[in-house]
Enzyme design. Structure first.
Site, PDB file in Angstrom:
ATOM      1  N   GLU A  97      33.445  44.340  39.185  1.00  0.00           N
ATOM      2  CA  GLU A  97      34.308  43.975  38.063  1.00  0.00           C
ATOM      3  C   GLU A  97      33.494  43.257  36.991  1.00  0.00           C
ATOM      4  OE1 GLU A  97      37.741  41.708  39.144  1.00  0.00           O
ATOM      5  OE2 GLU A  97      38.379  43.115  40.703  1.00  0.00           O
ATOM      6  N   HIS A 148      38.449  35.331  39.012  1.00  0.00           N
ATOM      7  CA  HIS A 148      39.374  36.226  39.708  1.00  0.00           C
ATOM      8  C   HIS A 148      39.008  36.164  41.187  1.00  0.00           C
ATOM      9  CE1 HIS A 148      40.821  40.606  40.573  1.00  0.00           C
ATOM     10  NE2 HIS A 148      41.690  39.701  40.999  1.00  0.00           N
TER      11      HIS A 148
END
Length: 302
Positions: A97, A148
């Site tokens: 990511e 995250h």
């Protein structure tokens, strides 16, 4: 108060400005996803609300999704050009990511940034820390630390986030820091009892401004406060005006199915009221003209 004096007060008060900082898990953002018209339109409208937005879960391997999104955002929003700052791809395996900051470059600039050095490999996606300038004399810069977490290690990662804060505050000699992102800090991923034992909850000075119990998920079947914003620093806290999740399906009149094409999360936002900064800003030509017209009434002849 006489009418001219009241008008002058309103003119000067309106020189203040709000500054909105946002975080959004865009749920597996790829080029194919942003190329869909409704997805692009909705993402652009969400981004245009924010002076700084940090997108999470950007998984585009082509490198084309963010430039396309930036181009459409700058076409849509007339309040000034946006720029972006992207982290490297982060992850432990083939699944990677990227954190991406979108920011209004006429209001703020990136002063410095780095990926946290996660020597112990605690984080699945280590924080991409950035220091931004602010149009404020009281708070001229602010550090953002997005994260995250992975649902399987929420407690471990959030406890390590406290160590990140300590390093960041020492690195830039600043206590004014905002921690934000999809922390997965609720429901099955983290019980309230375990949440309240985190150092970010027990140590003084941390203010969790997205309230426990506020839903940050799109699905009607879920009610979880996964996405969070945590403020630290007296100057930062003194400028806080509002903090909330942005219910974009309701605001944009989307069905749940349509909204889930965008994300299963709401963005979370904080608005800093820079009027409280007492910063000295140049008066606009309009204000100067009004002052010249009012001057005979404000200063009557003897």
């Amino acid at each position: 108060m006489h009418y001219p004096t009241a008008l002058l007060f309103l003119i000067l008060a309106n020189g203040a400005q709000a500054f909105r900082i946002c975080a959004f898990n865009a749920q597996r953002l790829t080029l194919a996803k942003v190329a869909r018209e409704q997805v692009m339109d909705t993402l652009v409208r969400i981004l245009a609300r924010c002076d700084i937005m940090v997108l999470q879960e950007v998984v585009d391997s082509s490198g084309s999704a963010i430039p396309l999104l930036l181009r459409e955002l700058n076409r849509f929003d007339g309040s000034g050009p946006y720029s972006t700052l992207s982290s490297p791809q982060l992850g432990r395996s083939t699944y990677m990511e990227t954190y991406v900051y979108f920011y209004r470059s006429h209001k703020t600039q990136v002063l410095s940034s780095y990926v946290y050095n996660d020597e112990d490999d605690v984080f699945a996606r280590e924080p991409f820390v950035a220091q931004f300038s602010l149009p404020s004399n009281v708070l001229p810069s602010l550090v953002l630390v997005p994260l995250h977490t992975t649902p399987k290690a929420v407690e471990k990662e959030l406890n390590a986030l406290y160590d990140v804060f300590l390093e960041v505050s020492q690195h830039w000699q600043s206590k004014d820091v905002i921690l934000l992102g999809d922390f997965n800090a609720d429901c099955a991923s983290l019980t309230k009892k375990r949440l309240d034992k985190l150092e970010l909850r027990t140590e003084p000075g941390f203010h969790w401004v997205i309230a426990d119990g506020e839903d940050t998920t799109v699905r009607a079947s879920t009610h979880c406060t996964y996405d969070r914003v945590v403020l630290h620093g007296e100057r930062c806290r003194s400028l806080l005006h509002t903090a909330a999740a942005f219910d974009f399906p309701t605001s944009f009149q989307l069905t749940e199915e349509e909204a889930l094409n965008i994300s299963d999360h709401y963005p979370v936002e904080v608005e800093l009221k820079l009027s409280q900064a007492h910063s000295v800003q140049p008066l606009s030509l309009t204000v100067l003209l009004l002052l010249s017209l009012l001057s005979p009434q404000l200063c009557p002849a003897a």
